[in-house]
Design a protein around this motif. Structure first.
Motif, PDB file in Angstrom:
ATOM      1  N   ASP A  62       0.830  -1.209   0.000  1.00 52.81           N
ATOM      2  CA  ASP A  62       0.000   0.000   0.000  1.00 52.81           C
ATOM      3  C   ASP A  62       0.858   1.250   0.000  1.00 52.81           C
ATOM      4  O   ASP A  62       0.541   2.244  -0.670  1.00 52.81           O
ATOM      5  CB  ASP A  62      -0.919   0.007   1.222  1.00 52.81           C
ATOM      6  CG  ASP A  62      -2.106  -0.934   1.068  1.00 52.81           C
ATOM      7  OD1 ASP A  62      -2.155  -1.651   0.049  1.00 52.81           O
ATOM      8  OD2 ASP A  62      -2.970  -0.960   1.966  1.00 52.81           O
ATOM      9  N   HIS A 102      -7.989  -3.213  -2.931  1.00 54.03           N
ATOM     10  CA  HIS A 102      -6.763  -3.818  -3.458  1.00 54.03           C
ATOM     11  C   HIS A 102      -7.034  -4.540  -4.771  1.00 54.03           C
ATOM     12  O   HIS A 102      -6.244  -4.438  -5.731  1.00 54.03           O
ATOM     13  CB  HIS A 102      -6.174  -4.814  -2.449  1.00 54.03           C
ATOM     14  CG  HIS A 102      -5.612  -4.155  -1.234  1.00 54.03           C
ATOM     15  ND1 HIS A 102      -5.506  -4.794  -0.017  1.00 54.03           N
ATOM     16  CD2 HIS A 102      -5.131  -2.901  -1.026  1.00 54.03           C
ATOM     17  CE1 HIS A 102      -4.975  -3.970   0.878  1.00 54.03           C
ATOM     18  NE2 HIS A 102      -4.750  -2.810   0.284  1.00 54.03           N
ATOM     19  N   THR A 107      -6.303   1.682  -2.833  1.00 50.29           N
ATOM     20  CA  THR A 107      -6.020   1.480  -1.414  1.00 50.29           C
ATOM     21  C   THR A 107      -7.101   2.170  -0.592  1.00 50.29           C
ATOM     22  O   THR A 107      -7.812   3.043  -1.095  1.00 50.29           O
ATOM     23  CB  THR A 107      -4.644   2.054  -1.029  1.00 50.29           C
ATOM     24  OG1 THR A 107      -4.552   3.408  -1.506  1.00 50.29           O
ATOM     25  CG2 THR A 107      -3.524   1.219  -1.630  1.00 50.29           C
TER      26      THR A 107
END
Length: 626
Positions: A62, A102, A107
């Motif tokens: 991330d 995802h 994110t």
């Protein structure tokens, strides 16, 4: 695209009036949104230290996506707690949202939480005096959550009474973002609403004890999900859907079902798509929440017999977008919007029955085809409302939509425009020498809609309950419950008055309520002139009413009149009661500024958006500095 009837002239007229009235404030709002919108992601140009703080706790993958500044980043604002059955399902939503983000190359983070209190718990207690202002606290909390300015989209997780309006008001200050509201759905049906109401009245009369009352309530409110009656919480869900901020058909799907999960993941997909970062056009909250969308919200409220609380909330919500609406707009639209749904307290069915009979898709198709909704609006699904005339289902496990049935599944719950329950929306504006108020008549039988009787005046709802318990209200009467406005004590709901007043009405007495407070989203069969403005503490005429004065409450003519001549009324001295007991305990000390700066009820009773523009015709209804 379906060929709809031309837009009804009253909708066109009211919308034009709102647009003209709001020209300056709306332009200021849109200019602010344009100034906040960035090219690229919202975090473009952030300092390295700022970015490091943003991603410090995130997984390495991330961090890489966010640091690259190319992938959409979603902020989750959640009203989760497991005190509220409606919000308990949200406990597991953040991880589901992160996982699906995802999968979409995006994110997500929980940006922040907002408080969520239950009016069902605080009814008649000191905590209820924090209830209305919790909406504004939620708006402030939402702004704090999004103030980090790293998100390209926002997901709003909330359901109940003040939570959705507060999330809406706060999110609009970040209206440059792609935003989707994500519901959790109603609990399954338990004890019928009629049976529950009967036990409440029996308890008020002393015919059953507390054990029977508690058992009845526990059978009605029994599992995760929203309460199933059509109060403010479910009116919120209707509003978000008819304004295009939910996925189509998402409002009333039960928690813990595969379809509910699919709709939640579908909301994530739309939030990502509307950032404009994945090939689809960018679509922000400020693009969706327009004058036309807000008029659609009023139409939905009227067509379904929704909560009277939205004559406060929807006004405040609109003001957060720079749009000025008032009770004249509600009343004028009510004359032409037919009542198409009967859901408790306006009938015996609950929202599960409404959904099964055709729900929002059937309702919206009927209104669109009759020219009673603006079709040319933006939604989280894109342009127009056609997508909202379909219902969601799982096609081999995948979320899909199909046309709703051509006919209502139950005409006792949901009807077409051609055979409505009534020709109007059941919300009336009452005016006279006591001020301006609203009354919901969709559950009031015609024979109870005109009451002329002597006043019984109290300054606390408990005093009226005491008189009832002592047998001193066995006559025609207009109960005047004053000093219940936002500045006096935070404008608590007076829902505990419903059973005793209903008992008196059932005994054959002419009964009505007049108050500067609120009743509830469950306003019922007794005519109640509520939200009276100016409120008593602002020296409204209600402060001068005396026991025995004759009052006429006429829902048919829109009249609320104290039968005392103007000169005599002016000579009456007003001595406000000691309200210090409402200023301390249960956190009320912290809300003094809110009470002092609350605007008039007709302008949303908000300390955040309370000022009435001087040029507005109702500017003199109540002085903001009174």
């Amino acid at each position: 695209m379906t060929n709809h009837a031309p837009l009804h002239p009253t909708l066109a007229l009211v919308t034009q009036r709102i647009t003209e009235r709001s020209a300056a404030t709306r332009a200021t709002y849109l200019a602010s949104m344009a100034a906040q919108r960035k090219k690229g992601t919202q975090r473009t140009g952030m300092g390295c230290a700022n970015m490091a703080h943003t991603t410090a706790a995130l997984p390495k993958a991330d961090k890489l996506k966010i640091h690259a500044e190319r992938s959409p980043h979603l902020g989750i604002v959640t009203a989760y707690n497991d005190m509220l059955s409606a919000h308990q399902p949200y406990e597991t939503y953040p991880q589901k949202i992160r996982d699906h983000a995802h999968a979409l190359g995006a994110t997500a983070q929980v940006a922040g939480g907002v408080p969520a209190m239950c009016d069902g718990v605080t009814q008649g207690a000191a905590g209820m005096e924090l209830s209305l202002f919790s909406r504004d606290v939620i708006a402030l909390s939402t702004a704090v959550a999004l103030s980090h300015n790293v998100f390209d989209a926002a997901l709003m997780l909330g359901v109940c009474d003040k939570i959705v309006p507060g999330l809406f008001m706060g999110a609009l200050q970040f209206g440059h973002l792609s935003t989707v509201f994500v519901p959790a759905g109603p609990m399954t049906s338990g004890l019928s609403n009629d049976a529950k109401a009967k036990v409440r009245q029996q308890y008020a009369q002393g015919l059953v004890g507390r054990d029977a009352l508690l058992e009845s309530e526990a059978q009605a409110y029994h599992s995760p999900g929203t309460c199933t009656f059509y109060g403010t919480a479910n009116s919120n869900q209707m509003l978000m859907e008819i304004m295009g901020l939910h996925l189509p058909g998402a409002s009333f799907v039960n928690p813990g079902t595969p379809l509910r999960d699919a709709l939640t993941l579908g909301a994530v997909k739309r939030a990502v798509a509307n950032t404009g970062r994945t090939g689809e056009p960018a679509l922000s909250l400020s693009d969706i929440v327009t004058e036309k969308a807000l008029v659609n919200g009023i139409v939905g409220l009227l067509a379904t017999g929704g909560s009277t609380n939205h004559t406060l909330h929807l006004v405040a919500m609109a003001r957060a977008a720079g749009v000025l609406i008032d009770w004249d707009d509600f009343a004028e639209l009510s004359h032409v919007i037919p009542l198409l749904a009967r859901v408790y307290p306006n009938g015996s069915a609950d929202v599960n029955h409404f959904h099964a009979a055709g729900g929002m898709g059937f309702l919206m198709r009927q209104l669109l085809d009759a020219g009673l909704l603006h079709a040319d609006v933006q939604t989280v699904m894109g342009p127009g409302l056609e997508a909202y005339t379909r219902e969601p289902w799982l096609d081999n496990g995948q979320l899909a939509w199909r046309p709703v049935p051509e006919r209502s599944g139950d005409l006792s719950v949901l009807r077409p425009v051609s055979e409505p329950f009534s020709a109007d929306g059941g919300l009336r504006l009452l005016q006279g020498n006591l001020g301006r108020s609203v009354v919901k008549v969709s559950a009031v039988k015609p024979e109870h809609r005109v009451v002329r009787a002597q006043a019984v005046v109290v300054s606390d709802q408990q005093d009226l309950l005491t008189l009832f318990n002592e047998g001193k209200l066995e006559r025609d009467l207009v109960a005047v419950v004053r000093y219940q406005g936002p500045r006096a004590n935070g404008m608590p709901e007076l829902h505990k008055l419903t059973p005793p007043l209903a008992v008196l009405q059932d005994k054959g007495f002419k009964v009505a309520l007049v108050t500067d407070g609120r009743m509830s989203g469950a306003s019922g069969k007794v005519p109640a002139a509520i939200h009276l403005s100016p409120e008593a503490l602002a020296d409204g005429p209600i402060a001068r009413v005396r026991d025995g004065d004759w009052i006429t409450l006429d829902c048919e003519r829109g009249v609320l009149e104290l039968e005392v001549n103007e000169r005599s009324l002016a000579r009456r001295k007003v001595q406000h009661p000691d309200l210090s007991a409402n200023e301390h305990g249960t956190g009320r000390e912290l809300f003094g500024l809110f009470r002092q700066h609350a605007g008039p009820a007709e302008w949303g009773a908000s300390p955040l958006f309370g000022t009435v523009p001087a040029e507005h015709p109702n500017a003199t209804v109540e002085s903001p500095s009174a």
